[in-house]
Write an enzyme that holds these catalytic residues in place. Structure first.
Site, PDB file in Angstrom:
ATOM      1  N   HIS A 154       0.807  -1.217   0.000  1.00 30.11           N
ATOM      2  CA  HIS A 154       0.000   0.000   0.000  1.00 30.11           C
ATOM      3  C   HIS A 154       0.843   1.271   0.000  1.00 30.11           C
ATOM      4  CE1 HIS A 154      -3.745  -2.144   0.382  1.00 30.11           C
ATOM      5  NE2 HIS A 154      -3.341  -2.738   1.496  1.00 30.11           N
ATOM      6  N   ASN A 194       5.981  10.332  -9.451  1.00 34.44           N
ATOM      7  CA  ASN A 194       5.758  11.414  -8.500  1.00 34.44           C
ATOM      8  C   ASN A 194       5.729  10.806  -7.102  1.00 34.44           C
ATOM      9  OD1 ASN A 194       5.423  13.238 -10.617  1.00 34.44           O
ATOM     10  ND2 ASN A 194       3.208  12.963 -10.665  1.00 34.44           N
ATOM     11  N   HIS A 205       0.240   4.487  -2.825  1.00 35.20           N
ATOM     12  CA  HIS A 205       0.710   3.212  -3.365  1.00 35.20           C
ATOM     13  C   HIS A 205       1.947   3.440  -4.243  1.00 35.20           C
ATOM     14  CE1 HIS A 205      -0.453  -1.036  -4.448  1.00 35.20           C
ATOM     15  NE2 HIS A 205       0.565  -0.800  -5.254  1.00 35.20           N
ATOM     16  N   HIS A 207       3.979   3.628  -7.178  1.00 32.41           N
ATOM     17  CA  HIS A 207       3.651   3.506  -8.602  1.00 32.41           C
ATOM     18  C   HIS A 207       4.239   4.687  -9.366  1.00 32.41           C
ATOM     19  CE1 HIS A 207       0.673   6.552  -7.518  1.00 32.41           C
ATOM     20  NE2 HIS A 207       0.444   6.755  -8.800  1.00 32.41           N
TER      21      HIS A 207
END
Length: 383
Positions: A154, A194, A205, A207
């Site tokens: 997460h 980012n 999360h 990514h």
């Protein structure tokens, strides 16, 4: 030759599993070489609304820049609790974007800035069409936007990955760059991450994203102008100059990371490959292997500068798909507005309005600080 190379060296240790989401979007699983996951993956059984219409972009006649007006992005998820994480593996309580457990997953963005259309009657005809200046000019925002999920966890970032997982993400970047560069109307492919709410992140999360533009971005147009003025050896000469100076942070067999001579941000690090390679698709397996080690080490060092994680934008600048591929080199630029433990650099009048930058920290001082932090982080790394 200024064309996308038809050759791409794929790492066969990393398996790919291709699926289609309930609304027709593409989903690709990239499995670690040592994965414990089975090759079978669940189908997406959600009842989804149709995909939003492709946005329209408008030309700023003063600069020639194109601005995509993507109103559907207003509805994207904003900092959800962990049990409603849209990038986590799907559960009955959280029917997410990814139906099965995964190592790395890539899928088309539900609310894209460009696409899903790749062709349209009002799409840009070519670069000459895009460069023509006029009032009230619009074009369809054709293109593609993808989400790259680094982990099913997460929270985290690229720095929190193992070296093995970092290598899988890099393989995904390379393969997606190769595939996306072949799509009609795509002029440039841009992978980025980012990190941190101070940057504007709406999901914790771990990514990143890949944007596929129907034009050559303004930043790259300025680089092209510099190359045409200086000569095709610009990137090679920059690398040689930095390697001979005192701002180098990390140097391997294939890559060098450094604080640039004219750094704009309080924390700014660039990384270049040692040979001319226009994008991730052109890298060798050995270059990707080393990058997984060095890039992870660099980001862990940036997190070590202060007592809390550092917000940043990690931008992988790649050559356009159809021009200057022999002289524009793949380049990482990591930038952070953090100028002290509890202070951020905000773009005020000179930077935001005029694009005239004022640096707050001497690049040599910043390089020394980042080098020390990279060394401290390496001592703590148990992998």
């Amino acid at each position: 030759m200024d064309t996308v190379s038809p050759t791409f060296v794929s790492d066969q240790r990393i398996a790919r599993q291709r699926h289609t989401l309930a609304d027709g979007r593409e989903l690709i699983y990239f499995d670690d070489p040592n994965t414990a996951l089975p090759p079978e993956r669940s189908a997406d059984l959600r009842d989804l609304a149709p995909r939003p219409a492709t946005a329209s972009m408008r030309q700023d006649a003063l600069t020639g820049d194109w601005v995509s007006i993507a109103a559907a992005r207003q509805n994207r998820v904003f900092l959800p609790p962990a049990h409603l994480d849209p990038l986590a593996p799907s559960t009955p309580e959280n029917p997410s974007e990814i139906p099965s457990n995964y190592d790395v997953a890539v899928f088309e963005n539900k609310s894209p800035s460009f696409g899903p259309l790749l062709e349209d009657d009002n799409a840009p005809a070519d670069l000459d069409d895009l460069n023509t200046i006029g009032l009230g000019r619009t074009r369809t925002s054709v293109g593609r936007c993808e989400v790259v999920c680094f982990s099913p966890e997460h929270e985290g970032s690229f720095a929190s990955l193992s070296t093995t997982r970092a290598r899988t993400v890099i393989e995904a970047w390379a393969e997606r760059t190769h595939a996306l560069s072949q799509l009609p109307g795509i002029q440039q492919v841009f992978p980025f991450e980012n990190r941190g709410e101070a940057i504007g992140v709406t999901l914790h999360h771990p990514h990143g994203q890949i944007y596929c533009y129907p034009y050559v971005t303004p930043r790259t147009q300025r680089v092209i102008a510099s190359v045409e003025h200086y000569g095709p050896s610009l990137f090679a000469d920059i690398l040689a100059s930095e390697q001979a100076g005192d701002r180098v942070i990390l140097r391997g067999e294939h890559w060098t990371a450094f604080v640039p001579f004219a750094a704009r941000w309080p924390i700014e690090v660039h990384m270049l490959p040692h040979r001319q390679v226009p994008d991730f698709a052109g890298t060798t397996l050995a270059e990707r292997d080393e990058l997984a080690v060095l890039y992870r080490r660099l980001l862990r060092g940036i997190d070590e500068i202060y007592d809390t994680p550092t917000p940043y934008i990690a931008a992988w600048h790649q050559a356009p798909t159809g021009t200057h591929r022999d002289d524009i080199r793949l380049m990482l630029q990591v930038t952070s507005p953090r100028r002290a433990a509890d202070k951020l650099k905000f773009l005020a009048g000179s930077e935001a309005a005029m694009g005239a930058w004022i640096g707050d920290v001497a690049p040599e001082q910043a390089a020394a600080s980042i080098r020390d932090a990279v060394a401290r982080a390496a001592e703590k790394d148990t992998e």
